[in-house]
Design a protein around this motif. Structure first.
Motif, PDB file in Angstrom:
ATOM      1  N   LYS A   1      24.779 -19.790  32.651  1.00 39.21           N
ATOM      2  CA  LYS A   1      25.790 -19.266  33.572  1.00 39.21           C
ATOM      3  C   LYS A   1      27.138 -19.167  32.871  1.00 39.21           C
ATOM      4  CE  LYS A   1      24.021 -20.594  38.134  1.00 39.21           C
ATOM      5  NZ  LYS A   1      24.323 -21.334  39.381  1.00 39.21           N
ATOM      6  N   PHE A   2      27.924 -18.177  33.306  1.00 43.52           N
ATOM      7  CA  PHE A   2      29.292 -18.023  32.832  1.00 43.52           C
ATOM      8  C   PHE A   2      30.215 -18.701  33.831  1.00 43.52           C
ATOM      9  CE2 PHE A   2      33.264 -15.472  32.450  1.00 43.52           C
ATOM     10  CZ  PHE A   2      33.560 -15.796  31.131  1.00 43.52           C
ATOM     11  N   ARG A   3      30.933 -19.725  33.373  1.00 46.14           N
ATOM     12  CA  ARG A   3      31.782 -20.509  34.269  1.00 46.14           C
ATOM     13  C   ARG A   3      33.162 -19.871  34.436  1.00 46.14           C
ATOM     14  NH1 ARG A   3      31.073 -26.649  32.320  1.00 46.14           N
ATOM     15  NH2 ARG A   3      32.993 -26.048  31.253  1.00 46.14           N
ATOM     16  N   ASP A   4      33.854 -20.300  35.475  1.00 48.01           N
ATOM     17  CA  ASP A   4      35.190 -19.786  35.765  1.00 48.01           C
ATOM     18  C   ASP A   4      36.185 -20.098  34.654  1.00 48.01           C
ATOM     19  OD1 ASP A   4      34.274 -18.789  38.141  1.00 48.01           O
ATOM     20  OD2 ASP A   4      34.963 -20.488  39.350  1.00 48.01           O
ATOM     21  N   ASP A   5      35.934 -21.156  33.875  1.00 46.32           N
ATOM     22  CA  ASP A   5      36.862 -21.503  32.800  1.00 46.32           C
ATOM     23  C   ASP A   5      36.582 -20.733  31.513  1.00 46.32           C
ATOM     24  OD1 ASP A   5      34.497 -22.716  32.165  1.00 46.32           O
ATOM     25  OD2 ASP A   5      35.314 -24.727  31.899  1.00 46.32           O
ATOM     26  N   GLY A   6      35.681 -19.736  31.599  1.00 44.80           N
ATOM     27  CA  GLY A   6      35.482 -18.835  30.472  1.00 44.80           C
ATOM     28  C   GLY A   6      34.468 -19.284  29.444  1.00 44.80           C
ATOM     29  N   VAL A   7      33.605 -20.237  29.778  1.00 47.53           N
ATOM     30  CA  VAL A   7      32.583 -20.670  28.830  1.00 47.53           C
ATOM     31  C   VAL A   7      31.194 -20.432  29.422  1.00 47.53           C
ATOM     32  CG1 VAL A   7      34.081 -22.421  27.793  1.00 47.53           C
ATOM     33  CG2 VAL A   7      32.568 -23.055  29.696  1.00 47.53           C
ATOM     34  N   TYR A   8      30.215 -20.340  28.520  1.00 50.94           N
ATOM     35  CA  TYR A   8      28.819 -20.190  28.917  1.00 50.94           C
ATOM     36  C   TYR A   8      28.142 -21.556  28.850  1.00 50.94           C
ATOM     37  CZ  TYR A   8      29.503 -15.167  28.374  1.00 50.94           C
ATOM     38  OH  TYR A   8      29.969 -13.879  28.494  1.00 50.94           O
ATOM     39  N   VAL A   9      27.389 -21.876  29.889  1.00 57.57           N
ATOM     40  CA  VAL A   9      26.742 -23.182  29.985  1.00 57.57           C
ATOM     41  C   VAL A   9      25.247 -22.995  30.204  1.00 57.57           C
ATOM     42  CG1 VAL A   9      26.578 -25.321  31.309  1.00 57.57           C
ATOM     43  CG2 VAL A   9      28.811 -24.285  30.890  1.00 57.57           C
ATOM     44  N   ILE A  10      24.448 -23.765  29.469  1.00 60.10           N
ATOM     45  CA  ILE A  10      22.998 -23.720  29.629  1.00 60.10           C
ATOM     46  C   ILE A  10      22.513 -25.025  30.248  1.00 60.10           C
ATOM     47  CG2 ILE A  10      22.655 -24.557  27.245  1.00 60.10           C
ATOM     48  CD1 ILE A  10      19.994 -22.946  27.273  1.00 60.10           C
ATOM     49  N   LYS A  11      21.531 -24.906  31.140  1.00 62.19           N
ATOM     50  CA  LYS A  11      20.891 -26.099  31.697  1.00 62.19           C
ATOM     51  C   LYS A  11      19.394 -25.864  31.790  1.00 62.19           C
ATOM     52  CE  LYS A  11      20.998 -25.052  36.665  1.00 62.19           C
ATOM     53  NZ  LYS A  11      21.322 -25.595  37.998  1.00 62.19           N
ATOM     54  N   ASP A  12      18.637 -26.927  31.646  1.00 61.14           N
ATOM     55  CA  ASP A  12      17.185 -26.867  31.819  1.00 61.14           C
ATOM     56  C   ASP A  12      16.882 -26.781  33.310  1.00 61.14           C
ATOM     57  OD1 ASP A  12      14.441 -27.389  30.375  1.00 61.14           O
ATOM     58  OD2 ASP A  12      14.431 -28.638  32.174  1.00 61.14           O
ATOM     59  N   SER A  13      15.850 -26.004  33.663  1.00 62.09           N
ATOM     60  CA  SER A  13      15.504 -25.808  35.078  1.00 62.09           C
ATOM     61  C   SER A  13      14.303 -26.637  35.491  1.00 62.09           C
ATOM     62  CB  SER A  13      15.237 -24.320  35.342  1.00 62.09           C
ATOM     63  OG  SER A  13      16.378 -23.535  35.041  1.00 62.09           O
ATOM     64  N   GLY A  14      14.199 -27.838  34.922  1.00 54.63           N
ATOM     65  CA  GLY A  14      13.057 -28.696  35.253  1.00 54.63           C
ATOM     66  C   GLY A  14      11.792 -28.268  34.552  1.00 54.63           C
ATOM     67  N   SER A  15      11.915 -27.731  33.339  1.00 55.10           N
ATOM     68  CA  SER A  15      10.761 -27.220  32.597  1.00 55.10           C
ATOM     69  C   SER A  15       9.806 -28.342  32.205  1.00 55.10           C
ATOM     70  CB  SER A  15      11.228 -26.497  31.336  1.00 55.10           C
ATOM     71  OG  SER A  15      11.838 -27.411  30.435  1.00 55.10           O
TER      72      SER A  15
END
Length: 281
Positions: free
Chosen positions: A57-71
């Motif tokens: 996701k692209f956050r409001d503070d201008g950075v891209y963040v990745i998270k695992d979706s319970g894989s």
């Protein structure tokens, strides 16, 4: 590029993985889902990747963040297991199953280059359909999934009628034009239901997961009828190629890819023998 991030686009590129995925590039907008689910923006064929594996996701503070979706097998960032959401920097490598995806920030020129390379890797230059290598690997993965889930899978082999006569009468540019237009029609009729490629010359192949024989006949007839009624014209010359189609289904007709293709080929020969411009199984 650090000072110019606001002018950059973000991309994900598969730099290691199966032939169906290798070289795949997607632009990262506000959100990109990664997994084997066809609804994911980056859909992978790797069996080690979960249906919904990870999300960026692209956050409001201008950075891209990745998270695992319970894989099932987890997500690694530059080789380290992802325990919580993490910021993505330019050049970071994401490990999912046997696949490695690179996150990249690109300026306008680099972005155009990325898109062009992805297009070349993914498609047949004449028809705009999938490249044969990508199609072959996608069919292997689809058959493995169908076998594991007890689903059906339909394969169609298609061969155009009349291309040799068009080549002999008007030249190969006219035959190539007909093949290109037929490919566009096949892709349009099929939509997102399955995969299609130019098998070679004026032959095409299609596979559709979860489609019964009766449903496949409806789709195949729509392809045949659309090509028959296309009213193709090039440089004022009216061209009227047709197409013959053979159908085979997993698991009823065969259980391996090579045998499914052989069964669909035999059905195609029957369609040709019965007078061409028809569908057979």
């Amino acid at each position: 590029m650090e000072g110019d991030k606001a002018d950059c686009q973000a991309f994900l590129t598969v730099i290691r993985g199966g032939g169906a995925d290798l070289g795949t590039t997607v632009e990262v907008g506000s959100r990109v889902r990664i997994g084997r689910d066809p609804k994911c923006e980056l859909c992978l064929n790797d069996a080690g990747v979960s249906w919904r594996h990870a999300e960026i996701k692209f956050r409001d503070d201008g950075v891209y963040v990745i998270k695992d979706s319970g894989s099932t097998n987890g997500t690694r960032l530059d080789g380290r297991q992802l325990q919580e959401p993490a910021v993505l920097d330019d050049g970071k490598k994401i490990f999912l199953g046997e696949t490695v995806v690179r996150f990249q920030l690109a300026d306008e020129m680099e972005a155009e280059f990325q898109k062009e390379v992805a297009q070349i890797v993914a498609t047949d230059s004449l028809t705009g359909l999938e490249s044969k290598r990508r199609f072959d690997d996608a069919m292997d993965a689809a058959l493995a999934l169908a076998r594991g889930n007890g689903m059906v899978l339909t394969v169609m082999m298609m061969d155009m009628d009349g291309i040799k006569q068009i080549n002999d009468t008007h030249g190969h540019l006219y035959g190539a034009f007909c093949i290109a237009e037929a490919g566009k029609i096949i892709g349009k009729v099929l939509g997102s239901a399955g995969h299609a490629c130019r098998w070679g010359g004026d032959e095409f192949s299609v596979f559709v997961p979860g489609m019964s024989r009766d449903e496949a006949f409806i789709v195949a007839e729509a392809v045949r009828d659309s090509i028959d009624g296309a009213h193709l014209t090039k440089n004022g010359i009216r061209l009227h190629p047709t197409i013959s189609i053979g159908i085979a289904c997993f698991p009823e007709d065969a259980e391996k890819v090579v045998d499914l293709i052989a069964a669909a080929d035999m059905a195609l020969y029957r369609a040709k023998a019965l007078g061409k411009n028809r569908v057979s199984d």
